[in-house]
Design an enzyme around this catalytic site. Sequence first.
Site, short mmCIF file in Angstrom:
data_model
loop_
_atom_site.label_atom_id
_atom_site.label_comp_id
_atom_site.label_asym_id
_atom_site.label_seq_id
_atom_site.Cartn_x
_atom_site.Cartn_y
_atom_site.Cartn_z
N ASP A 72 0.86 -1.19 0.00
CA ASP A 72 0.00 0.00 0.00
C ASP A 72 0.89 1.23 0.00
O ASP A 72 1.69 1.44 0.92
CB ASP A 72 -0.92 0.00 1.23
N LEU A 73 0.78 2.01 -1.04
CA LEU A 73 1.65 3.17 -1.18
C LEU A 73 1.29 4.26 -0.18
O LEU A 73 0.13 4.43 0.21
CB LEU A 73 1.53 3.71 -2.62
N TYR A 77 -1.65 9.93 -3.80
CA TYR A 77 -1.73 11.09 -4.71
C TYR A 77 -0.72 12.16 -4.30
O TYR A 77 -0.06 12.78 -5.13
CB TYR A 77 -3.14 11.69 -4.71
N ARG A 109 -0.34 15.72 7.87
CA ARG A 109 -1.02 14.90 8.88
C ARG A 109 -0.57 15.26 10.30
O ARG A 109 -1.33 15.09 11.26
CB ARG A 109 -0.79 13.41 8.60
N ASP A 165 -3.48 2.23 -5.50
CA ASP A 165 -2.26 2.24 -4.69
C ASP A 165 -2.02 0.95 -3.93
O ASP A 165 -1.15 0.91 -3.06
CB ASP A 165 -2.26 3.45 -3.75
N GLU A 166 -2.75 -0.09 -4.26
CA GLU A 166 -2.54 -1.34 -3.55
C GLU A 166 -2.36 -2.51 -4.51
O GLU A 166 -3.00 -2.57 -5.55
CB GLU A 166 -3.71 -1.62 -2.59
N1 LIG Z 1 -12.39 7.38 -0.90
C1 LIG Z 1 -11.18 7.48 -1.49
C2 LIG Z 1 -10.09 6.73 -1.00
C3 LIG Z 1 -8.85 6.85 -1.61
N2 LIG Z 1 -8.72 7.67 -2.68
C4 LIG Z 1 -7.42 7.82 -3.34
C5 LIG Z 1 -6.55 8.87 -2.73
C6 LIG Z 1 -5.44 8.15 -2.08
O1 LIG Z 1 -4.22 8.85 -2.21
C7 LIG Z 1 -5.40 6.85 -2.78
C8 LIG Z 1 -4.97 5.70 -1.88
O2 LIG Z 1 -5.84 5.54 -0.80
P1 LIG Z 1 -5.33 5.21 0.66
O3 LIG Z 1 -6.51 4.90 1.51
O4 LIG Z 1 -4.28 4.16 0.60
O5 LIG Z 1 -4.71 6.55 1.21
P2 LIG Z 1 -3.28 7.17 0.97
O6 LIG Z 1 -2.43 6.28 0.15
O7 LIG Z 1 -3.47 8.54 0.41
O8 LIG Z 1 -2.68 7.33 2.43
P3 LIG Z 1 -1.98 6.23 3.34
O9 LIG Z 1 -0.55 6.63 3.46
O10 LIG Z 1 -2.70 6.28 4.63
O11 LIG Z 1 -2.15 4.90 2.67
O12 LIG Z 1 -6.71 6.60 -3.27
C9 LIG Z 1 -9.81 8.40 -3.14
O13 LIG Z 1 -9.66 9.13 -4.11
N3 LIG Z 1 -11.01 8.28 -2.54
MN LIG Z 2 -2.07 4.22 0.51
MN LIG Z 3 -4.62 2.09 -0.06
#
Ligand SMILES: Nc1ccn([C@H]2C[C@H](O)[C@@H](COP(=O)(O)OP(=O)(O)OP(=O)(O)O)O2)c(=O)n1
Ligand SMILES: [Mn+2]
Ligand SMILES: [Mn+2]
Length: 716
Positions: A72-73, A77, A109, A165-166
């Site tokens: 999981d990245l 974004y 954050r 991202d996964e």
């Molecule tokens: N309801 C959502 C959930 C996620 N995303 C997009 C934005 C995120 O950047 C990406 C990946 O989701 P993650 O839940 O993995 O969140 P992040 O990668 O941004 O943060 P983290 O470091 O907690 O994984 O998908 C989105 O557009 N709408």
């Molecule tokens: Mn992520």
């Molecule tokens: Mn994710």
Amino acid sequence: MCRRKTTKMKRSWQEATQDDSDLGEEDIEDWSSVASSILVSPSSKNTPQQAAFSREHPPLESDHSRTIVHIDLDCFYAQVEMIRNPQLRAQPLGIQQKNIVVTCNYVAREFGVTKLMYIADAKKKCPNLVLVSGEDLSHYRDYSEKVTDLLQSEFSSLVERLGFDENFVDVTSLVEKTVPGDQSLVEVKGHTFGPEGQVACICGCHKRMAIASHIASRMRARLREAIGITGCAGIAWNKLLAKLVGEKNKPNDQTTLLPGSEQKLMLSLGHARRIPGIGHSMNKKLESAGIVTIADLQRASYSDLEAVVGSQSATSMKNSSFGIDNTAVTRSGPPQSMSDEDSFKLCASLNDAKERMYNLLNSLLESCRLLDSLPEAEGIYAMLMIRKRWRTPLTIRLTIRKHSSAKKWLRESRQTQIPVSATEQIKKGIFTVHGPLMEVLLVLFKKMVDVEQSFHLTLINVCLTNFQAKSTFSKSLDKYFSKAKNIENERKSESEQGAADICKKTTDDSTNNPKVLTNQQDSNITQLFEKQGRRPLQTASKVLENKQNKLSFFTRKLPSDVKTTSKSDPHQGDGELSQGERDKTATLSRTRYSVEVKNDKPIDKPEGDISSETGPSFAKSDEVEKDFLVVTSSREQTSEEMSSSSHQSLEIPGNVDVTVFKSLPLDMQADLLREWKVQSTRDMAPEIKTSSALSSQPSTSNRRITDFFTRSKETR
DNA sequence: CAGGGTATGT
DNA sequence: ACATACC
Ligand SMILES: Nc1ccn([C@H]2C[C@H](O)[C@@H](COP(=O)(O)OP(=O)(O)OP(=O)(O)O)O2)c(=O)n1
Ligand SMILES: [Mn+2]
Ligand SMILES: [Mn+2]
């Protein structure tokens, strides 16, 4: 039925965020002891085994036979934007979509900014928050695919995407090849979840997890050095646990679940809603049955649960609650649909709607995802343009959201077949089919909106789907490919073929295997690209974007080799590379279209395992290159070729790079020429209309390209 | 206040 | 065609 006055769409993610925020830790200690005693007590009515094997004799132990890594990245974004503009790394960064911060970097954050927060709230938390628009997902999609491709080509062909991202990676066979025969201990790399002195499971799982932790570490190192991206890994024996355990150490870290600690992990989550697969709707049903926590779920009687959610859901949820998950990692394959949408406060006139639909359609047709029109994609190699014609959408769908007087924000949609005329054009690589597609969109629109009355729309989405996976073109090249035996077809059979069928399908005959295709050669070639090569066009276009002139591609044997593509060598050099070096590594290491060529020498070269060793593979690439498809292409002439089919000798379609073509084996060239000649006599379109957007407005066409060179970063 | 995608199940 | 799930 509508006891839920909550309108489903955006309400649900608001509730989801609230769900996320009110996660309380359960009284874990109590239940972990109870649960583990349940586990070894098959007499209990509520064991997961009862659910899993419905009333048969359950195995007393979990199945640890597989090894799964979940990646999981980090703040995905935001990370992409920070790569594109490193200045942003030091600042609190939020990615904005309309009034929402969809995600933010870890600097932000610290200030209390969270994912899916309103802009206003985020600015309250962090007045200096830097906002970058994230409404165009192209860049995120590109990086997402780079990541999947790297994992797939360097570690395991069994990669399943989840969102952008996964990735789940089944590394079972890779681990197996690595397990030392001796009894040497393998230390887990990175964090573990669970007590170190765990009761030994006799199946050898602990060692496999430890090896996988080193593989995961290498994955993350490769992602960082080749792409410049960081992320978290979870290592466990199924997808559920791998995903959940990976979140225990964030960001840019990894966690291995020790066998025996799955109860502790599951109970640490608290709410049942945290289990993937239990969404808003299911959660409400569970609540109605008094089930809120995962402990509740574990102790609920199966029959009670079944009464509320049905037997299938009851079984999978019961299993999930105990950390049991038998679902396989399934290769994602190329996308099955592509859509563009826009939301807005008000759209109340037909002309406005038309314009918005046109823009969405234009994005779909022009943007990088239909890479035929991408100049950079032309140079890949002549055969790739075969592949691109294989994936042409047969269905178009229009979705709208009406702001009706009631508070309903429901979406409505209508879909129809794409006119065969447009389909034919697309197959030829001509994407200026806005006219016919606009007409069908308009018909669809009027099925939902009475344009004589006043209306109020707040969203429009255009989706292309139902991709045709068959070649109508490749006959003359069949002989250059050998049979792709043994590639299991993991996709469901296509229920509808659409009107543009050329090959009739005989789905119901001989095999149980739901083959889409009947023509054996088409099938073979299609499989080569559809199943094996992931998005080769995207990948290849990057090569050329980065001004790599030379593009080689390997030939390799198909079935056995593809299964596990990497050696395991837990100790590889780490080290940061510059972005330029990254590009090189990333792109070159992914030239691995699994094509077996019959008539040539390259395949005879002892080829070893290409994908795992980047260094050696370069050497191999160079060796191979004069024997086979290596192309030196000049990257200037390109832009108008697909709209004006002139400029090239007429025998060669406008979307074929001449240099590439000339690099093909001569007999292949001849075959292609013959075929094009036949084609052109029959379908050289009278009007190859040059869209103004395409030829005279480079800024709007192929936005990926323009963005790449003129990285204007406007936050609107 | 109210993203922008995807996939799959009914 | 719509629901539900995931990011
Ligand atoms: N309801 C959502 C959930 C996620 N995303 C997009 C934005 C995120 O950047 C990406 C990946 O989701 P993650 O839940 O993995 O969140 P992040 O990668 O941004 O943060 P983290 O470091 O907690 O994984 O998908 C989105 O557009 N709408
Ligand atoms: Mn992520
Ligand atoms: Mn994710």
